[in-house]
Structures are given as C-alpha cells and as structure tokens.
Enzyme design. Sequence first.
Site, PDB file in Angstrom:
ATOM      1  N   SER A   1       0.841  -1.197   0.000  1.00 62.63           N
ATOM      2  CA  SER A   1       0.000   0.000   0.000  1.00 62.63           C
ATOM      3  C   SER A   1       0.876   1.247   0.000  1.00 62.63           C
ATOM      4  O   SER A   1       2.074   1.186   0.243  1.00 62.63           O
ATOM      5  CB  SER A   1      -0.901   0.013   1.232  1.00 62.63           C
ATOM      6  OG  SER A   1      -0.120   0.318   2.377  1.00 62.63           O
ATOM      7  N   LYS A   2       0.222   2.372  -0.271  1.00 68.93           N
ATOM      8  CA  LYS A   2       0.934   3.640  -0.265  1.00 68.93           C
ATOM      9  C   LYS A   2       1.524   3.912   1.125  1.00 68.93           C
ATOM     10  O   LYS A   2       2.598   4.478   1.265  1.00 68.93           O
ATOM     11  CB  LYS A   2      -0.014   4.759  -0.670  1.00 68.93           C
ATOM     12  CG  LYS A   2       0.667   6.088  -0.790  1.00 68.93           C
ATOM     13  CD  LYS A   2      -0.195   7.108  -1.464  1.00 68.93           C
ATOM     14  CE  LYS A   2      -0.178   8.438  -0.727  1.00 68.93           C
ATOM     15  NZ  LYS A   2       1.116   8.837  -0.210  1.00 68.93           N
ATOM     16  N   ARG A   3       0.804   3.470   2.135  1.00 72.02           N
ATOM     17  CA  ARG A   3       1.286   3.688   3.502  1.00 72.02           C
ATOM     18  C   ARG A   3       2.629   2.982   3.747  1.00 72.02           C
ATOM     19  O   ARG A   3       3.477   3.504   4.452  1.00 72.02           O
ATOM     20  CB  ARG A   3       0.243   3.212   4.523  1.00 72.02           C
ATOM     21  CG  ARG A   3      -0.244   4.346   5.402  1.00 72.02           C
ATOM     22  CD  ARG A   3      -1.431   3.970   6.238  1.00 72.02           C
ATOM     23  NE  ARG A   3      -2.568   3.599   5.407  1.00 72.02           N
ATOM     24  CZ  ARG A   3      -3.277   2.483   5.559  1.00 72.02           C
ATOM     25  NH1 ARG A   3      -2.954   1.611   6.499  1.00 72.02           N
ATOM     26  NH2 ARG A   3      -4.307   2.232   4.775  1.00 72.02           N
TER      27      ARG A   3
END
Length: 508
Positions: free
Chosen positions: A262-264
Amino acid sequence: MSERKVRVRFAPSPTGALHIGGVRTALYNYLFARQHGGELVFRIEDTDSHRFVPGAEEYILESFRWLGIQFDEGVSFGGSHGPYRQSERRDIYKEYVKQLLDAGKAYYAFDTPEELERKRTEVQNFQYDASTRQQMRNSLTMERSEWEALIADGAQFTVRFKVEPGQEIHVNDMIRGDVRVKSDILDDKVLYKSADELPTYHLANIVDDHLMEITHVIRGEEWLPSAPLHVLLYQAFGWDDTMPRFAHLPLLLKPEGKGKLSKRDGDRLGFPVFPLEWHDPKTGEVSSGYRESGYFPEAVVNFLALLGWNPGTEQELFSLDELVETFDITKCSKSGAKFDYQKGIWFNHEYMLRKSDDEIAREFAAIVANNGVDETFERVKLVVHLMKDRVSFVKELWPLCSFFFIAPTDYDEKTVKKRWKAFSGQQMAELADVLQGIDDFSIEGQEPVVMKWVEDKGYKLGDVMNAFRLALVGVGKGPGMFDISAFLGKEETICRLKRAIEALPKGE
Ligand code: GLU
C-alpha cells in the site's frame, strides 16, 4: 482461433495516480505483445464517473513515456477500434445491453437502493441470484405491462445479468491453469444503470475486449473473482470462439509482514509506490514518484519485471529487449511477490555502473551548476568517473563529491582527533614543498615523487596520506589521494594544505 493476431490491452481507470502494480501489469502486457508480434491497446475505463480524477489519464500516459513502454493503439495513439475512452462509447454499450435483454439473458431490476439494503439486513449474506430474484422487483417477477409502464414513466432501473445456476465455469488462465467455478456462487451482477446511462465495468470491459479483438487478458489478481462472470458474458453474447485467454498476475505484497503493498508502506519505509510524483488535485497531497526520486526508467522496468516472474537462471539484469526475448507469462508465480524496494535501489546502482560517464555527467552537471559551481563538462565527467561506483542515485553524488569543487571550510572532528597527529602540520608543510617542485601534476607525475619523499624521511605512509586527505577533503573518506590532488591541480592542492595547517591543531 490460434491464428488470430495477438492483441492485449492495458485498461486503467483514471481514478488517481497509477500504482506501481499497474505499471507492472502494463509492462507484462507490453512484453507479451512484443514477443508475439502483437499489439498493445491503451483503453481508459472511466464508466464510474464518481471516481474520475482530472489529470490521471495524462499522468498515466506520461508514466509510460518515461518508462519507454509503447502502445500501438488507444487513447492518444489512435487506431481503428476507437473510441478508446469508455465514456465515449455509451451508445455501443446500450446496443449490447439490449441484445442480452432481448435474448432473455439479462433483465430489468427496479429495486431501490433502500429496498436492497433492507433485504441485506433481513437476509444474512443476501445475494441477488437465482435463489432470490423471484422475491425482488424485476422484469422476471412483474407483468410485462407493469415494468414497461415503469420504464415509460422514467423510473430508474438497472439491468442485471441472469446467471444460470448449476453450471461449471472454466477460466482458462495462463498462470493458474484451468480455474473452475460453480455458477451458483455468482450473483446477478448489474450490467447497466439507467441513472447515469452507463454500463458497469463488467459489461463495458467484455464488450470492448470483444470489439477491440483482444486475445489475451493480462491483469492483476484482484480481477480473478470477476473472470467467471466475464466468461459467462462472452458465452451469453455467443462469442465463445474469440474468448480471450486470461493471465491473473500475482499481487505485490508488503516488503515486510503480510498483505497487499500500500501507499502507507511506501510512506513508512521511504520508497515511492507511484512511477511519477503525484499531486492529488482534491487533497493537495504530494506523493513521491520513482522518476523524481532519481531512479532510471530502465532500472524500474527491470525491477518490476522480476516481481512475480523470474527467468529460472541467475540473470537479473535485463534490458527491455532482453525481457521481450526471455519473458514467459506462463512462468509467473501464482503466489504474491514481496515488494523488495531495496532490490530496486540495487538495480539503480547496477544501471548507474553500466551507464556511460557521459550520461551520468550530463545529469550531474546540472546539480553542480545549481550549487553555484562553474565547471567544465570534462571535469564533471572525471568526478563522475571516480565516484559513480559509490552511489545508487545521481543525486547522492553532490554530498559525496562537493569537495572536488568547493574547498572544505571545516574538518570532521572525529577524523581530526584520530588522524591529525602532533606532527601532521609539519609533515603537510613539507609535502606542500615537495608538491610545489613537481612539474607534471598528473597522478603518475606525483605519486613516485611523494612516495620517495615519504620513504626517505622514514614517515609512515598512513600518517601522511590520512592528513593529506583530511586537508583536501575535510573528512576521512574519498577516492585515491592522487586522483583528488591531480583533479584539484597544484595551486588548489597546496592552498588547501596550507589552510588545513592554519586551521587544525598545531601540536606541542
Ligand atoms: N479498469 C480495470 C482496472 O482499473 C481493468 C481491469 C481489467 O484489466 O480487466 O484495473
């Protein structure tokens, strides 16, 4: 059927920045098309107007221009199967929805969102299918006159696909083999909504794949659950003969732990998940991109190619052409691929080493100039030649190399303590005199003279060289000393020696 020309497509929805997993999907499509002498189509799937983000389409195109992934046909490329933006194909879809309705393979449904919601709370795991459609408000349960009147009055409706239970559906997947699914588990998916006069993803996707003569559907694993429905739709239209073969690519997984990348993860561990920097037009948030972070496009392509596929040999470095030669979609892994971003950095370093000094110097020269230094290209190139094997990114060169262009004004304290001995000032003063007497200030000109002086004096080579380095560089690390002094030239070298003698502890 096997003689059909290979045609594949990359069909993103313009809902924001293109995720790096989408880039890999496009790359695999590209490789597959090229190696089969086929064609790659760029289609924009924008039937969900609520999720449309301005700028996303241009961003996606720019990403592929940067990466060198070329399309043959599609939005912005033209071609004979257009238009390639689904929002411009409304009338086409309407015709095909009608075809299914007329054949009794789809039906009108008038259930309001509230009614559907109520049903879901009443019935656990409610699914709109053969077992429940009789309890709902649709053209199968109503009199013809009744539902025709509703439509004539402008009532909102959806068109649902009528999934026949009791069938076994085969998805022919080049990676996963023959995937079998019972039709009973599928719901009667909505194919069309009167509210926005647009088809849903499933209908548009199938109609377009057919009309655009797509032979192979290569896409992310997240679309595997949709594939049985897609097979049924092909059959419902009577297009069995031209049913594409599928390849559902393994997910990209977090670098550590479980689950989808994920972007996180990128924010947390400090790596980009987008090809280019992305400025979210809604939130104003800026997300980093591989391009702006200093990655070479070839390195990104090489890195992505090996996430989910490997050649079965030790070879890791592949040009795009070599990938076209070697890539084999059937050898992709079924399980997810860990996103080892450190490996991405390693690839960049390897490409750095293989690039010509000229190419790196062109990029680095701009950084040198931005730092207010006026240098010839040849000298910038020489520094690149000396230093590029120590870095993974061009931007890492300046902090490591600035001493070539700007004399140190302070000296690393720890190194001073350790390397600048009581006698260092005296030795450096002598060295300055020795260097003054050298006419040929090349590496070969200096080295034997300095070595002989060290030997004659009985000095320790380490003491001399460490102090010399500290004086010229300001720290304890760097390339060969004579590489540095030869680059700086006699005058600058002696000037730096004198400055260090002044600035550093005198001893006694
Ligand atoms: N529009 C879908 C996406 O955004 C395409 C899926 C497919 O390739 O069928 O990924």
